[in-house]
Design a protein around this motif. Structure first.
Motif, PDB file in Angstrom:
ATOM      1  N   SER A   1      -1.900   2.935  66.263  1.00  0.00           N
ATOM      2  CA  SER A   1      -1.081   2.008  65.471  1.00  0.00           C
ATOM      3  C   SER A   1      -1.557   1.969  64.020  1.00  0.00           C
ATOM      4  CB  SER A   1      -1.097   0.603  66.076  1.00  0.00           C
ATOM      5  OG  SER A   1      -2.416   0.080  66.125  1.00  0.00           O
ATOM      6  N   ALA A   2      -2.874   2.048  63.825  1.00  0.00           N
ATOM      7  CA  ALA A   2      -3.423   2.079  62.467  1.00  0.00           C
ATOM      8  C   ALA A   2      -2.967   3.336  61.742  1.00  0.00           C
ATOM      9  CB  ALA A   2      -4.936   2.004  62.503  1.00  0.00           C
ATOM     10  N   ALA A   3      -2.956   4.467  62.456  1.00  0.00           N
ATOM     11  CA  ALA A   3      -2.526   5.728  61.845  1.00  0.00           C
ATOM     12  C   ALA A   3      -1.045   5.686  61.480  1.00  0.00           C
ATOM     13  CB  ALA A   3      -2.799   6.884  62.813  1.00  0.00           C
ATOM     14  N   ILE A   4      -0.247   5.048  62.324  1.00  0.00           N
ATOM     15  CA  ILE A   4       1.198   4.935  62.061  1.00  0.00           C
ATOM     16  C   ILE A   4       1.459   4.156  60.772  1.00  0.00           C
ATOM     17  CG2 ILE A   4       3.310   3.797  62.892  1.00  0.00           C
ATOM     18  CD1 ILE A   4       2.282   4.530  65.763  1.00  0.00           C
ATOM     19  N   LEU A   5       0.661   3.138  60.522  1.00  0.00           N
ATOM     20  CA  LEU A   5       0.880   2.256  59.368  1.00  0.00           C
ATOM     21  C   LEU A   5       0.096   2.674  58.138  1.00  0.00           C
ATOM     22  CD1 LEU A   5       0.731  -1.173  61.255  1.00  0.00           C
ATOM     23  CD2 LEU A   5       2.772   0.100  60.569  1.00  0.00           C
ATOM     24  N   ASP A   6      -0.809   3.612  58.301  1.00  0.00           N
ATOM     25  CA  ASP A   6      -1.676   4.017  57.191  1.00  0.00           C
ATOM     26  C   ASP A   6      -0.860   4.520  55.998  1.00  0.00           C
ATOM     27  OD1 ASP A   6      -4.243   4.613  55.994  1.00  0.00           O
ATOM     28  OD2 ASP A   6      -3.732   6.725  56.321  1.00  0.00           O
ATOM     29  N   GLY A   7      -1.219   4.055  54.817  1.00  0.00           N
ATOM     30  CA  GLY A   7      -0.560   4.511  53.600  1.00  0.00           C
ATOM     31  C   GLY A   7       0.655   3.712  53.185  1.00  0.00           C
ATOM     32  N   ALA A   8       1.060   2.752  54.006  1.00  0.00           N
ATOM     33  CA  ALA A   8       2.205   1.909  53.637  1.00  0.00           C
ATOM     34  C   ALA A   8       1.871   1.136  52.367  1.00  0.00           C
ATOM     35  CB  ALA A   8       2.548   0.956  54.765  1.00  0.00           C
ATOM     36  N   LYS A   9       2.864   1.000  51.494  1.00  0.00           N
ATOM     37  CA  LYS A   9       2.616   0.406  50.177  1.00  0.00           C
ATOM     38  C   LYS A   9       2.880  -1.097  50.140  1.00  0.00           C
ATOM     39  CE  LYS A   9       3.614   4.717  47.726  1.00  0.00           C
ATOM     40  NZ  LYS A   9       3.716   5.517  48.960  1.00  0.00           N
ATOM     41  N   ASP A  10       3.699  -1.600  51.053  1.00  0.00           N
ATOM     42  CA  ASP A  10       4.008  -3.034  51.055  1.00  0.00           C
ATOM     43  C   ASP A  10       4.461  -3.454  52.448  1.00  0.00           C
ATOM     44  OD1 ASP A  10       6.692  -2.151  51.267  1.00  0.00           O
ATOM     45  OD2 ASP A  10       7.004  -2.298  49.098  1.00  0.00           O
ATOM     46  N   GLU A  11       4.747  -4.745  52.607  1.00  0.00           N
ATOM     47  CA  GLU A  11       5.109  -5.244  53.929  1.00  0.00           C
ATOM     48  C   GLU A  11       6.428  -4.668  54.430  1.00  0.00           C
ATOM     49  OE1 GLU A  11       5.649  -9.368  56.523  1.00  0.00           O
ATOM     50  OE2 GLU A  11       5.343  -9.504  54.343  1.00  0.00           O
ATOM     51  N   LEU A  12       7.379  -4.468  53.538  1.00  0.00           N
ATOM     52  CA  LEU A  12       8.669  -3.925  53.956  1.00  0.00           C
ATOM     53  C   LEU A  12       8.504  -2.538  54.574  1.00  0.00           C
ATOM     54  CD1 LEU A  12      11.705  -4.337  54.132  1.00  0.00           C
ATOM     55  CD2 LEU A  12      11.909  -3.377  51.811  1.00  0.00           C
ATOM     56  N   GLU A  13       7.604  -1.766  54.015  1.00  0.00           N
ATOM     57  CA  GLU A  13       7.350  -0.442  54.585  1.00  0.00           C
ATOM     58  C   GLU A  13       6.671  -0.553  55.947  1.00  0.00           C
ATOM     59  OE1 GLU A  13       5.363   3.902  53.497  1.00  0.00           O
ATOM     60  OE2 GLU A  13       5.436   2.331  51.953  1.00  0.00           O
ATOM     61  N   LEU A  14       5.745  -1.492  56.091  1.00  0.00           N
ATOM     62  CA  LEU A  14       5.129  -1.727  57.408  1.00  0.00           C
ATOM     63  C   LEU A  14       6.200  -2.073  58.440  1.00  0.00           C
ATOM     64  CD1 LEU A  14       2.056  -3.944  56.396  1.00  0.00           C
ATOM     65  CD2 LEU A  14       1.988  -1.545  57.095  1.00  0.00           C
ATOM     66  N   TYR A  15       7.100  -2.947  58.050  1.00  0.00           N
ATOM     67  CA  TYR A  15       8.177  -3.400  58.935  1.00  0.00           C
ATOM     68  C   TYR A  15       9.072  -2.233  59.341  1.00  0.00           C
ATOM     69  CZ  TYR A  15      12.282  -6.118  60.415  1.00  0.00           C
ATOM     70  OH  TYR A  15      13.341  -6.662  61.110  1.00  0.00           O
ATOM     71  N   ASN A  16       9.469  -1.429  58.373  1.00  0.00           N
ATOM     72  CA  ASN A  16      10.362  -0.304  58.663  1.00  0.00           C
ATOM     73  C   ASN A  16       9.691   0.749  59.537  1.00  0.00           C
ATOM     74  OD1 ASN A  16      12.626  -1.288  57.303  1.00  0.00           O
ATOM     75  ND2 ASN A  16      11.924  -0.488  55.339  1.00  0.00           N
TER      76      ASN A  16
END
Length: 226
Positions: A177-192
């Motif tokens: 899950s950490a690898a999936i979210l790694d590099g996201a720039k903001d919360e909207l990107e985490l959500y998407n």
């Protein structure tokens, strides 16, 4: 000096299970010892104890599986209620209504600010709350900033939480899950990214988020970022 915000449910169950074959007096003594030791170790002079009461708004939002439905057949320790009553009368514990102790602890931590509070608990869910956390079992400290707390929350959305019967994506744990979210720039990107993992099922992402989110203000229901 920061204020200790104590997850009383943890200490009630630890004391009650440890003294299940003993008297209520032994259970209360064990509870007193556990709580007092944790406060002392935290270094806090001021404290507030919290307990989970009746009702939980999350039951209304759980559609995929019953929230905490996996605990239906569990047998509570004999002295649980005695300790809870004692905690309210002698430790001035606050008992919640229609939400969990976790929620009002997170609200209190938010109101006080990260520098003015210490959450005392063993519950990993508090990793989403910015500030300091002391684990009285592991004798360990965690310092959580706003971004790492948000990252952990979105990891939970993907992983689910088996302890509370919140269904995540099979086979995905902390590392994936950490690898999936790694590099996201903001919360909207985490959500998407979470929506993508659920094959576009945004309703499932929102459901998990509302079950996992700890309230930061009274009556709050989590809403997706825009």
């Amino acid at each position: 000096m920061p204020k200790a915000l104590i997850d009383g449910d943890v200490f009630v169950y630890r004391a009650a299970f440890a003294t299940n074959d003993e008297t209520a007096a032994h259970a209360i003594t064990a509870f007193n010892s556990l709580v007092a030791t944790a406060i002392l170790e935290s270094g806090c002079m001021d404290y507030q104890l919290y307990l989970t009461g009746k009702g939980n708004f999350r039951f209304d939002y759980a559609k995929t599986a019953e929230y905490k439905g996996n605990r239906k057949n569990s047998v509570p320790p004999i002295h649980k209620d005695v300790i809870r009553e004692y905690a309210m009368e002698n430790w001035e514990a606050i008992m919640t209504e229609d939400e969990e102790a976790d929620d009002i602890i997170a609200i209190a931590a938010t109101d006080l600010g990260p520098a003015e509070s210490v959450i005392i608990s063993i519950d990993k869910d508090f990793i989403q709350v910015p500030g300091s956390m002391y684990n009285p079992v592991k004798k360990s400290w965690s310092l959580i900033d706003a971004w790492s707390g948000l990252m952990f929350f979105y990891q939970q959305i993907i992983m689910g939480d088996s302890a509370d019967n919140i269904i995540g994506i099979r086979g995905i744990g902390p590392a994936k899950s950490a690898a999936i979210l790694d590099g996201a720039k903001d919360e909207l990107e985490l959500y998407n990214r979470c929506i993508k993992q659920y094959n576009g099922d945004e309703a499932r992402v929102i459901e998990n988020a509302r079950l996992l989110w700890l309230r930061r203000e009274k009556g709050q229901i989590w809403q997706p970022p825009t």
